[in-house]
Design an enzyme around this catalytic site. Sequence first.
Site, mmCIF file in Angstrom:
data_model
loop_
_atom_site.group_PDB
_atom_site.id
_atom_site.type_symbol
_atom_site.label_atom_id
_atom_site.label_comp_id
_atom_site.label_asym_id
_atom_site.label_seq_id
_atom_site.Cartn_x
_atom_site.Cartn_y
_atom_site.Cartn_z
ATOM 1 N N LYS A 22 0.833 -1.206 0.000
ATOM 2 C CA LYS A 22 0.000 0.000 0.000
ATOM 3 C C LYS A 22 0.864 1.251 0.000
ATOM 4 O O LYS A 22 0.644 2.175 -0.774
ATOM 5 C CB LYS A 22 -0.908 -0.007 1.233
ATOM 6 C CG LYS A 22 -1.500 1.351 1.623
ATOM 7 C CD LYS A 22 -2.117 1.288 2.996
ATOM 8 C CE LYS A 22 -2.622 2.627 3.474
ATOM 9 N NZ LYS A 22 -1.565 3.617 3.685
ATOM 10 N N ASP A 116 -5.085 8.572 8.755
ATOM 11 C CA ASP A 116 -5.130 7.973 10.081
ATOM 12 C C ASP A 116 -4.853 8.994 11.177
ATOM 13 O O ASP A 116 -4.014 9.882 11.029
ATOM 14 C CB ASP A 116 -4.087 6.854 10.193
ATOM 15 C CG ASP A 116 -4.471 5.634 9.377
ATOM 16 O OD1 ASP A 116 -5.672 5.432 9.172
ATOM 17 O OD2 ASP A 116 -3.567 4.900 8.957
ATOM 18 N N ASP A 304 4.389 0.991 11.947
ATOM 19 C CA ASP A 304 3.120 0.459 11.459
ATOM 20 C C ASP A 304 2.780 -0.900 12.075
ATOM 21 O O ASP A 304 1.627 -1.341 12.001
ATOM 22 C CB ASP A 304 3.131 0.342 9.930
ATOM 23 C CG ASP A 304 2.799 1.649 9.247
ATOM 24 O OD1 ASP A 304 2.444 2.616 9.949
ATOM 25 O OD2 ASP A 304 2.898 1.717 8.005
#
Length: 424
Positions: A22, A116, A304
Amino acid sequence: MDVYRVRGGARLSGSVSVAGAKNSALKLMAAALLASGRTRLENVPQILDVTIMTEVLRRLGCVVSADGDVLEIDVPEQTTTETDYQLVRRMRAAVAVLGPLVARFGHAKVALPGGDAIGARGLDMHIDGLQRLGADVRLEHGYLIATASRLRGAEVTFDFPSVGATENVLMASVLADGETVIDNAAREPEIVDLVDMLRSMGAVIEGEGTSTLHVQGTDGLRATVHRTVPDRIVAGTWAIGAAMTRGDVRVRDARADHVERVLQRLADMGADLSTYDDGFRVQMDARPTAHDIVTLPYPGFPTDLQPMAIALNAIADGHSILTENVFEGRFMFVNELIRLGAHITIDGHHCSIHGTERFSSAPVEATDIRAGAGLVMAALVADGVTEVGHVHHIDRGYPGFEEQLRALGATIERVTVPQADPSE
């Protein structure tokens, strides 16, 4: 809203494949703007963020078509240089079009991005880098506006190895006059992937994978064909999921060297590891042993994967401390994990974790992509059925998430439930 209902007690076992990254694919899509003609991207993940970026490019004037994991982007000689506000505010990665637009067309008007809720993540380094290349950059009514008759090479030094700023300045510099040197550049595999694509378009770049990039600007680039690097964060998620559930998972179509620090930590905690040309295998037969973890820019432990690492240590034997050095807002996830029975306290950017052998089910809500995946992994080791809300976040980064989990033996279903009326 859609929620996941997860029944705990499953042991993840079997084989799972990893799609393209991504965090790379979205920037490769932006890089296509640097040349007219049809660029073909392969191994593109079929996720919500790619759908949003596709619409961003279409509204800039590109023709974008998708066939499975192949994306074709036909860029015209001239495009509009203003992004759609409602689209960009949904996804931070859309700011990556700023550098290509101002470099090729001399103008860009890009809405301040959303995404986010994991910290401030300011755009100061993006702005400063483009200004050093000669662009005039200003903020007006919620938009970043950049203009330049022609960018010129310069020395750009970042205070922090920001991935996004490195990508934006790199893409702008390939069409600048003269040489650009980017110091304290990000070293992530996604940066290397972007360099590989830009080089195939005719860019002259050296130093990828190191902290210093040298770019010799060119007058123009050409459309290309490029295959996206595998998603190391998704690969790491499956690796940690195997360790949490005392499972046995073979992760295919992945790069073990891209998650080397993660696999080493899992070995420290008791996992048996095997590596292959096309991925790796994680086996865990007993309760993990707690281990301290520090998140750092690549090649350090990735931020992440921090939510999954906290969840893993929260069911491990012993006490551990996780230190977050990248995004201060990532600990928002901890409150949800505590609802499942985790024993965690936060002090600044340190998270103190006392392991408990098993969680107890409770309704929880995802606050971002990785927090959502971490909560689902935690639900797999909880008593009873756990309901994870706001799973649209997970859609942004994990293709076919519940289908892959079911194939590995998890009991998980996606259901739509009425959303509470805040006025009641």
